[in-house]
Motif scaffolding. Structure first.
Motif, PDB file in Angstrom:
ATOM      1  N   ILE A  62      -7.412   8.781   7.377  1.00 29.19           N
ATOM      2  CA  ILE A  62      -7.956   7.969   6.292  1.00 29.19           C
ATOM      3  C   ILE A  62      -6.856   7.641   5.275  1.00 29.19           C
ATOM      4  O   ILE A  62      -6.735   6.499   4.816  1.00 29.19           O
ATOM      5  CB  ILE A  62      -9.138   8.676   5.609  1.00 29.19           C
ATOM      6  CG1 ILE A  62     -10.338   8.740   6.561  1.00 29.19           C
ATOM      7  CG2 ILE A  62      -9.534   7.942   4.322  1.00 29.19           C
ATOM      8  CD1 ILE A  62     -11.513   9.533   6.013  1.00 29.19           C
ATOM      9  N   ASN A  63      -6.056   8.640   4.934  1.00 25.97           N
ATOM     10  CA  ASN A  63      -4.953   8.401   3.999  1.00 25.97           C
ATOM     11  C   ASN A  63      -4.033   7.290   4.508  1.00 25.97           C
ATOM     12  O   ASN A  63      -3.641   6.399   3.749  1.00 25.97           O
ATOM     13  CB  ASN A  63      -4.136   9.682   3.796  1.00 25.97           C
ATOM     14  CG  ASN A  63      -4.879  10.727   2.984  1.00 25.97           C
ATOM     15  OD1 ASN A  63      -5.878  10.439   2.344  1.00 25.97           O
ATOM     16  ND2 ASN A  63      -4.390  11.952   3.025  1.00 25.97           N
ATOM     17  N   ASP A  64      -3.677   7.358   5.773  1.00 24.63           N
ATOM     18  CA  ASP A  64      -2.760   6.363   6.341  1.00 24.63           C
ATOM     19  C   ASP A  64      -3.420   4.997   6.518  1.00 24.63           C
ATOM     20  O   ASP A  64      -2.742   3.968   6.515  1.00 24.63           O
ATOM     21  CB  ASP A  64      -2.228   6.848   7.691  1.00 24.63           C
ATOM     22  CG  ASP A  64      -1.231   7.992   7.543  1.00 24.63           C
ATOM     23  OD1 ASP A  64      -0.756   8.228   6.418  1.00 24.63           O
ATOM     24  OD2 ASP A  64      -0.928   8.650   8.558  1.00 24.63           O
ATOM     25  N   SER A  65      -4.745   4.987   6.652  1.00 25.02           N
ATOM     26  CA  SER A  65      -5.440   3.718   6.914  1.00 25.02           C
ATOM     27  C   SER A  65      -5.353   2.741   5.752  1.00 25.02           C
ATOM     28  O   SER A  65      -5.636   1.558   5.920  1.00 25.02           O
ATOM     29  CB  SER A  65      -6.920   3.978   7.249  1.00 25.02           C
ATOM     30  OG  SER A  65      -7.680   4.264   6.074  1.00 25.02           O
ATOM     31  N   VAL A  66      -4.953   3.219   4.566  1.00 24.07           N
ATOM     32  CA  VAL A  66      -4.865   2.298   3.427  1.00 24.07           C
ATOM     33  C   VAL A  66      -3.787   1.245   3.654  1.00 24.07           C
ATOM     34  O   VAL A  66      -3.779   0.215   2.967  1.00 24.07           O
ATOM     35  CB  VAL A  66      -4.598   3.046   2.098  1.00 24.07           C
ATOM     36  CG1 VAL A  66      -5.698   4.053   1.823  1.00 24.07           C
ATOM     37  CG2 VAL A  66      -3.225   3.702   2.064  1.00 24.07           C
ATOM     38  N   ARG A  67      -2.902   1.470   4.598  1.00 26.17           N
ATOM     39  CA  ARG A  67      -1.870   0.471   4.901  1.00 26.17           C
ATOM     40  C   ARG A  67      -2.401  -0.653   5.785  1.00 26.17           C
ATOM     41  O   ARG A  67      -1.687  -1.614   6.065  1.00 26.17           O
ATOM     42  CB  ARG A  67      -0.676   1.153   5.578  1.00 26.17           C
ATOM     43  CG  ARG A  67       0.101   2.068   4.642  1.00 26.17           C
ATOM     44  CD  ARG A  67       1.324   2.625   5.323  1.00 26.17           C
ATOM     45  NE  ARG A  67       0.997   3.689   6.256  1.00 26.17           N
ATOM     46  CZ  ARG A  67       1.659   3.945   7.377  1.00 26.17           C
ATOM     47  NH1 ARG A  67       2.656   3.175   7.751  1.00 26.17           N
ATOM     48  NH2 ARG A  67       1.306   4.957   8.157  1.00 26.17           N
ATOM     49  N   THR A  68      -3.633  -0.521   6.237  1.00 27.32           N
ATOM     50  CA  THR A  68      -4.253  -1.534   7.075  1.00 27.32           C
ATOM     51  C   THR A  68      -5.371  -2.238   6.311  1.00 27.32           C
ATOM     52  O   THR A  68      -5.677  -1.897   5.175  1.00 27.32           O
ATOM     53  CB  THR A  68      -4.856  -0.898   8.344  1.00 27.32           C
ATOM     54  OG1 THR A  68      -6.077  -0.214   7.994  1.00 27.32           O
ATOM     55  CG2 THR A  68      -3.885   0.087   8.989  1.00 27.32           C
ATOM     56  N   ALA A  79       0.825  -1.208   0.000  1.00 25.90           N
ATOM     57  CA  ALA A  79       0.000   0.000   0.000  1.00 25.90           C
ATOM     58  C   ALA A  79       0.862   1.262   0.000  1.00 25.90           C
ATOM     59  O   ALA A  79       0.535   2.257  -0.659  1.00 25.90           O
ATOM     60  CB  ALA A  79      -0.931  -0.007   1.214  1.00 25.90           C
ATOM     61  N   SER A  80       1.971   1.229   0.724  1.00 29.02           N
ATOM     62  CA  SER A  80       2.879   2.380   0.745  1.00 29.02           C
ATOM     63  C   SER A  80       3.494   2.596  -0.639  1.00 29.02           C
ATOM     64  O   SER A  80       3.633   3.743  -1.096  1.00 29.02           O
ATOM     65  CB  SER A  80       3.985   2.163   1.780  1.00 29.02           C
ATOM     66  OG  SER A  80       3.446   2.113   3.084  1.00 29.02           O
ATOM     67  N   PHE A  81       3.854   1.504  -1.303  1.00 31.54           N
ATOM     68  CA  PHE A  81       4.376   1.597  -2.672  1.00 31.54           C
ATOM     69  C   PHE A  81       3.324   2.203  -3.589  1.00 31.54           C
ATOM     70  O   PHE A  81       3.606   3.085  -4.407  1.00 31.54           O
ATOM     71  CB  PHE A  81       4.772   0.197  -3.153  1.00 31.54           C
ATOM     72  CG  PHE A  81       5.196   0.128  -4.593  1.00 31.54           C
ATOM     73  CD1 PHE A  81       6.495   0.445  -4.966  1.00 31.54           C
ATOM     74  CD2 PHE A  81       4.305  -0.265  -5.580  1.00 31.54           C
ATOM     75  CE1 PHE A  81       6.896   0.379  -6.298  1.00 31.54           C
ATOM     76  CE2 PHE A  81       4.691  -0.327  -6.917  1.00 31.54           C
ATOM     77  CZ  PHE A  81       5.993  -0.006  -7.274  1.00 31.54           C
ATOM     78  N   LEU A  82       2.107   1.736  -3.441  1.00 32.36           N
ATOM     79  CA  LEU A  82       0.981   2.219  -4.246  1.00 32.36           C
ATOM     80  C   LEU A  82       0.800   3.729  -4.088  1.00 32.36           C
ATOM     81  O   LEU A  82       0.659   4.461  -5.076  1.00 32.36           O
ATOM     82  CB  LEU A  82      -0.265   1.457  -3.812  1.00 32.36           C
ATOM     83  CG  LEU A  82      -1.613   1.695  -4.461  1.00 32.36           C
ATOM     84  CD1 LEU A  82      -2.483   0.452  -4.302  1.00 32.36           C
ATOM     85  CD2 LEU A  82      -2.332   2.876  -3.834  1.00 32.36           C
ATOM     86  N   VAL A  83       0.827   4.194  -2.857  1.00 28.77           N
ATOM     87  CA  VAL A  83       0.644   5.630  -2.601  1.00 28.77           C
ATOM     88  C   VAL A  83       1.806   6.432  -3.187  1.00 28.77           C
ATOM     89  O   VAL A  83       1.605   7.498  -3.788  1.00 28.77           O
ATOM     90  CB  VAL A  83       0.505   5.892  -1.088  1.00 28.77           C
ATOM     91  CG1 VAL A  83       0.564   7.381  -0.788  1.00 28.77           C
ATOM     92  CG2 VAL A  83      -0.790   5.294  -0.561  1.00 28.77           C
ATOM     93  N   ALA A  84       3.029   5.914  -3.018  1.00 28.24           N
ATOM     94  CA  ALA A  84       4.200   6.624  -3.534  1.00 28.24           C
ATOM     95  C   ALA A  84       4.141   6.751  -5.057  1.00 28.24           C
ATOM     96  O   ALA A  84       4.435   7.818  -5.613  1.00 28.24           O
ATOM     97  CB  ALA A  84       5.479   5.905  -3.114  1.00 28.24           C
ATOM     98  N   VAL A  85       3.748   5.675  -5.729  1.00 25.05           N
ATOM     99  CA  VAL A  85       3.619   5.727  -7.193  1.00 25.05           C
ATOM    100  C   VAL A  85       2.495   6.689  -7.579  1.00 25.05           C
ATOM    101  O   VAL A  85       2.640   7.500  -8.496  1.00 25.05           O
ATOM    102  CB  VAL A  85       3.346   4.322  -7.768  1.00 25.05           C
ATOM    103  CG1 VAL A  85       2.982   4.398  -9.255  1.00 25.05           C
ATOM    104  CG2 VAL A  85       4.567   3.425  -7.565  1.00 25.05           C
ATOM    105  N   GLY A  86       1.374   6.604  -6.872  1.00 24.51           N
ATOM    106  CA  GLY A  86       0.247   7.481  -7.162  1.00 24.51           C
ATOM    107  C   GLY A  86       0.598   8.947  -7.008  1.00 24.51           C
ATOM    108  O   GLY A  86       0.155   9.797  -7.795  1.00 24.51           O
TER     109      GLY A  86
END
Length: 256
Positions: free
Chosen positions: A181-187, A40-47
């Motif tokens: 909410i933004n950080d919750s995508v890692r869970t 999820a962290s990779f996903l956000v960084a790419v996004g």
């Protein structure tokens, strides 16, 4: 908006989420949690590299977590699936980006080099492009072509406008809740609770952090459970151990 959103069929119990395909193939629950967070962290960084809006990233992350309800991390690398989820979510949310731009961003984030030169002449370019296009079919299969994802951002706006009349307090609380909410995508929150409840949990957690009075029993009018809200808050709190990235303070688990 109309409260609440319709029921979400992609919700699971905590017990179901410790019996995933990954766990059945020998990956520990803790390892799966860690790999999901990394993906999820990779996903956000790419996004962020391709400037996708938050709601598209939330949709992508939700598709990512849903994928691993059906498939194993042993067979499908979390970065590969994350990249594919961004590609598909950007189309679903009509925030499409050129696949070339996504591939370049994936290469740079994966290699931790924001200035890496990537073009059609490099092997890495074609490797990532092929991975995304191949995995897209698996992602559609895993989600049964159900690509409906409602992010918690709209319910959060509804809550803050309804329950926090003071504009300055509302702005501070909204900013904090939005970050949760933004950080919750890692869970795995999106697999445990509805978008309405996740919004309510972020709202409640932010009210505690920002010391904003939001009244009592507000959740009853919205047909939500305070116990579920606190459970979701505690999952969020675990992300910030031992210190959160915004205020260097340790968020305590909610018991009252």
């Amino acid at each position: 908006m109309t409260w609440p959103y319709p029921p979400n069929v992609w919700l699971f119990t905590a017990e179901e989420l410790v019996n995933t395909p990954s766990v059945r193939e020998g990956i520990s629950v803790q390892s799966e949690t860690t790999l999901r967070a990394k993906g999820a962290s990779f996903l956000v960084a790419v996004g962020m590299q391709v400037r996708l809006p938050p709601h598209t990233l939330y949709v992508a992350a939700t598709l990512f977590h849903r994928f691993y309800v059906r498939f194993s991390l042993k067979r499908h690398h979390h970065y590969d699936v994350a990249a594919t989820c961004i590609f598909l979510a950007s189309k679903v949310e009509e925030t499409g980006r050129k696949i070339k731009d996504l591939v370049v961003a994936c290469c740079r984030v994966a290699q931790k080099n924001d200035t890496l030169v990537v073009d059609e002449q490099t092997k890495e370019y074609w490797r990532w492009r092929d991975i995304i296009l191949f995995t897209e079919e698996l992602l559609l299969e895993a989600t049964c072509f159900d690509l409906t994802v409602r992010s918690p951002y709209s319910p959060l706006v509804f809550l803050t406008r309804r329950l926090v009349p003071d504009e300055s307090k509302r702005n501070a609380l909204s900013k904090s809740a939005w970050a949760f909410i933004n950080d919750s995508v890692r869970t795995e929150l999106c697999l445990r609770f509805s978008s309405n409840l996740i919004a309510a949990a972020a709202f409640y957690f932010a009210s505690r952090v920002c010391h904003v009075d939001i009244g009592s029993e507000w959740w009853s009018d919205l047909d939500l459970s305070i116990d579920n809200i606190k459970d979701a808050c505690n999952i969020m709190a675990d992300l910030y151990e031992p210190a959160d990235k915004l205020g260097e303070q340790k968020y305590t688990r909610l018991t009252n």
